[in-house]
Design a protein around this motif. Structure first.
Motif, PDB file in Angstrom:
ATOM      1  N   ILE A 257      31.120 -16.032 -11.170  1.00  0.00           N
ATOM      2  CA  ILE A 257      30.433 -14.820 -11.610  1.00  0.00           C
ATOM      3  C   ILE A 257      29.508 -14.307 -10.515  1.00  0.00           C
ATOM      4  O   ILE A 257      29.410 -13.095 -10.283  1.00  0.00           O
ATOM      5  CB  ILE A 257      29.631 -15.085 -12.904  1.00  0.00           C
ATOM      6  CG1 ILE A 257      30.554 -15.571 -14.019  1.00  0.00           C
ATOM      7  CG2 ILE A 257      28.906 -13.815 -13.354  1.00  0.00           C
ATOM      8  CD1 ILE A 257      29.847 -15.959 -15.294  1.00  0.00           C
ATOM      9  N   LYS A 258      28.839 -15.221  -9.832  1.00  0.00           N
ATOM     10  CA  LYS A 258      27.923 -14.815  -8.765  1.00  0.00           C
ATOM     11  C   LYS A 258      28.678 -14.080  -7.661  1.00  0.00           C
ATOM     12  O   LYS A 258      28.179 -13.095  -7.107  1.00  0.00           O
ATOM     13  CB  LYS A 258      27.190 -16.033  -8.190  1.00  0.00           C
ATOM     14  CG  LYS A 258      26.142 -15.662  -7.140  1.00  0.00           C
ATOM     15  CD  LYS A 258      25.422 -16.897  -6.599  1.00  0.00           C
ATOM     16  CE  LYS A 258      24.455 -17.451  -7.608  1.00  0.00           C
ATOM     17  NZ  LYS A 258      23.617 -18.548  -7.039  1.00  0.00           N
ATOM     18  N   GLY A 259      29.869 -14.543  -7.356  1.00  0.00           N
ATOM     19  CA  GLY A 259      30.674 -13.881  -6.343  1.00  0.00           C
ATOM     20  C   GLY A 259      31.118 -12.493  -6.787  1.00  0.00           C
ATOM     21  O   GLY A 259      31.111 -11.540  -6.001  1.00  0.00           O
ATOM     22  N   LYS A 260      31.509 -12.370  -8.050  1.00  0.00           N
ATOM     23  CA  LYS A 260      31.894 -11.062  -8.598  1.00  0.00           C
ATOM     24  C   LYS A 260      30.735 -10.087  -8.502  1.00  0.00           C
ATOM     25  O   LYS A 260      30.891  -8.931  -8.078  1.00  0.00           O
ATOM     26  CB  LYS A 260      32.322 -11.207 -10.063  1.00  0.00           C
ATOM     27  CG  LYS A 260      33.595 -12.012 -10.304  1.00  0.00           C
ATOM     28  CD  LYS A 260      33.865 -12.121 -11.791  1.00  0.00           C
ATOM     29  CE  LYS A 260      35.038 -13.027 -12.112  1.00  0.00           C
ATOM     30  NZ  LYS A 260      36.321 -12.410 -11.766  1.00  0.00           N
ATOM     31  N   LEU A 261      29.553 -10.562  -8.913  1.00  0.00           N
ATOM     32  CA  LEU A 261      28.367  -9.704  -8.901  1.00  0.00           C
ATOM     33  C   LEU A 261      28.008  -9.296  -7.480  1.00  0.00           C
ATOM     34  O   LEU A 261      27.717  -8.116  -7.215  1.00  0.00           O
ATOM     35  CB  LEU A 261      27.191 -10.435  -9.548  1.00  0.00           C
ATOM     36  CG  LEU A 261      25.856  -9.679  -9.550  1.00  0.00           C
ATOM     37  CD1 LEU A 261      25.946  -8.426 -10.412  1.00  0.00           C
ATOM     38  CD2 LEU A 261      24.721 -10.587 -10.030  1.00  0.00           C
ATOM     39  N   ALA A 262      28.040 -10.252  -6.561  1.00  0.00           N
ATOM     40  CA  ALA A 262      27.685  -9.957  -5.175  1.00  0.00           C
ATOM     41  C   ALA A 262      28.632  -8.926  -4.578  1.00  0.00           C
ATOM     42  O   ALA A 262      28.199  -7.971  -3.920  1.00  0.00           O
ATOM     43  CB  ALA A 262      27.703 -11.243  -4.349  1.00  0.00           C
ATOM     44  N   TYR A 263      29.927  -9.111  -4.803  1.00  0.00           N
ATOM     45  CA  TYR A 263      30.912  -8.165  -4.274  1.00  0.00           C
ATOM     46  C   TYR A 263      30.694  -6.777  -4.863  1.00  0.00           C
ATOM     47  O   TYR A 263      30.731  -5.765  -4.148  1.00  0.00           O
ATOM     48  CB  TYR A 263      32.322  -8.653  -4.592  1.00  0.00           C
ATOM     49  CG  TYR A 263      33.411  -7.761  -4.041  1.00  0.00           C
ATOM     50  CD1 TYR A 263      33.860  -7.904  -2.738  1.00  0.00           C
ATOM     51  CD2 TYR A 263      33.983  -6.764  -4.837  1.00  0.00           C
ATOM     52  CE1 TYR A 263      34.849  -7.083  -2.219  1.00  0.00           C
ATOM     53  CE2 TYR A 263      34.964  -5.934  -4.331  1.00  0.00           C
ATOM     54  CZ  TYR A 263      35.398  -6.100  -3.026  1.00  0.00           C
ATOM     55  OH  TYR A 263      36.372  -5.268  -2.525  1.00  0.00           O
ATOM     56  N   PHE A 264      30.446  -6.710  -6.167  1.00  0.00           N
ATOM     57  CA  PHE A 264      30.248  -5.437  -6.850  1.00  0.00           C
ATOM     58  C   PHE A 264      29.022  -4.717  -6.303  1.00  0.00           C
ATOM     59  O   PHE A 264      29.059  -3.508  -6.033  1.00  0.00           O
ATOM     60  CB  PHE A 264      30.097  -5.683  -8.351  1.00  0.00           C
ATOM     61  CG  PHE A 264      30.049  -4.435  -9.184  1.00  0.00           C
ATOM     62  CD1 PHE A 264      31.217  -3.793  -9.553  1.00  0.00           C
ATOM     63  CD2 PHE A 264      28.840  -3.906  -9.599  1.00  0.00           C
ATOM     64  CE1 PHE A 264      31.184  -2.632 -10.324  1.00  0.00           C
ATOM     65  CE2 PHE A 264      28.799  -2.749 -10.366  1.00  0.00           C
ATOM     66  CZ  PHE A 264      29.973  -2.113 -10.735  1.00  0.00           C
ATOM     67  N   ILE A 265      27.927  -5.451  -6.117  1.00  0.00           N
ATOM     68  CA  ILE A 265      26.690  -4.844  -5.599  1.00  0.00           C
ATOM     69  C   ILE A 265      26.899  -4.335  -4.174  1.00  0.00           C
ATOM     70  O   ILE A 265      26.449  -3.231  -3.825  1.00  0.00           O
ATOM     71  CB  ILE A 265      25.532  -5.859  -5.646  1.00  0.00           C
ATOM     72  CG1 ILE A 265      25.113  -6.101  -7.098  1.00  0.00           C
ATOM     73  CG2 ILE A 265      24.328  -5.365  -4.828  1.00  0.00           C
ATOM     74  CD1 ILE A 265      24.061  -7.193  -7.271  1.00  0.00           C
TER      75      ILE A 265
END
Length: 228
Positions: free
Chosen positions: A158-166
């Motif tokens: 999830i952290k990777g998804k959020l980081a990529y999205f941001i």
């Protein structure tokens, strides 16, 4: 078919409204006979279309909100996005070899949908350069957005998804807007709201971002990139 009360076509207004005033749009509507062949209303929770349904018209959402879902071969529903009116639900797929809906479309709020025959769209593409550019730009942006979404789906944490999205949303100044609620973003990621909220708090506590109510600033871009 419902009576069309507007003097100009909603389809023309969406794809080239900023390039033409209302009088010009009305003139184009009349000259090119750009009126919907059908108008339908859907209540919240109703299916506008099912995955696999055949496509014979350009489908334009003119009122309300819809949710797009993909049904996997195992029957699982994968959330993709929500769209507010006005928004073309089917544009470039009108010319695909399959000519079928690639996903389910469900009304989130009461909706109104306009349908434009392929012949109308082809006439606009041939005779209105502004419409043609708008149509091609929309189709290109949609493909780019889908590629970004596939990238997010390929990231497991999830952290990777959020980081990529941001990072995709970040402006050169470092500021960013999520452009959707945490609940909607959790659905977009395919995770629970509580799990996503916890990860947002962790990323903020680590000093990678400052975040409040949908808006934030990237404070340490290296930390954010290392999370992917």
């Amino acid at each position: 078919m419902n009576t069309i009360t507007s003097k100009h076509s909603a389809l023309l207004e969406y794809f080239c409204g900023s390039k033409h005033n209302q009088e010009e749009l009305a003139e184009l509507t009349e000259r090119l006979q750009c009126v919907p062949t059908k108008v339908e209303k859907f209540r919240s929770g109703q299916f506008v279309a099912h995955q696999g349904d055949s496509i014979d018209s350009l489908v334009l959402l003119t009122k309300g909100v819809v949710r797009i879902e993909v049904v996997s071969p195992t029957g699982d529903r994968l959330y993709t996005n929500e769209h507010e009116a006005p928004f073309p639900l089917i544009a470039s797929l009108l010319y695909s070899s399959e000519q079928r809906f690639a996903n389910d479309i469900i009304a989130v709020k009461d909706c109104e949908i306009e349908y434009y025959d392929r012949e109308i769209v082809e006439k606009l593409l041939e005779e209105c350069p502004t419409f043609r550019r708008g149509f091609l730009t929309f189709s290109s942006n949609l493909i780019y957005g889908l590629s970004q979404q596939l990238q997010i789906f390929s990231i497991r944490k999830i952290k990777g998804k959020l980081a990529y999205f941001i990072l995709q949303k970040m402006e050169p100044s470092g500021y960013f807007s999520l452009d959707m609620s945490v609940t909607s973003l959790a659905k977009y990621f395919g995770v629970t709201r509580s799990a996503l909220s916890r990860v947002i708090s962790e990323v903020a506590s680590d000093g990678a971002i400052y975040y409040t109510r949908g808006f934030g600033e990237v404070l340490d871009i290296k930390k954010l990139r290392d999370s992917i």
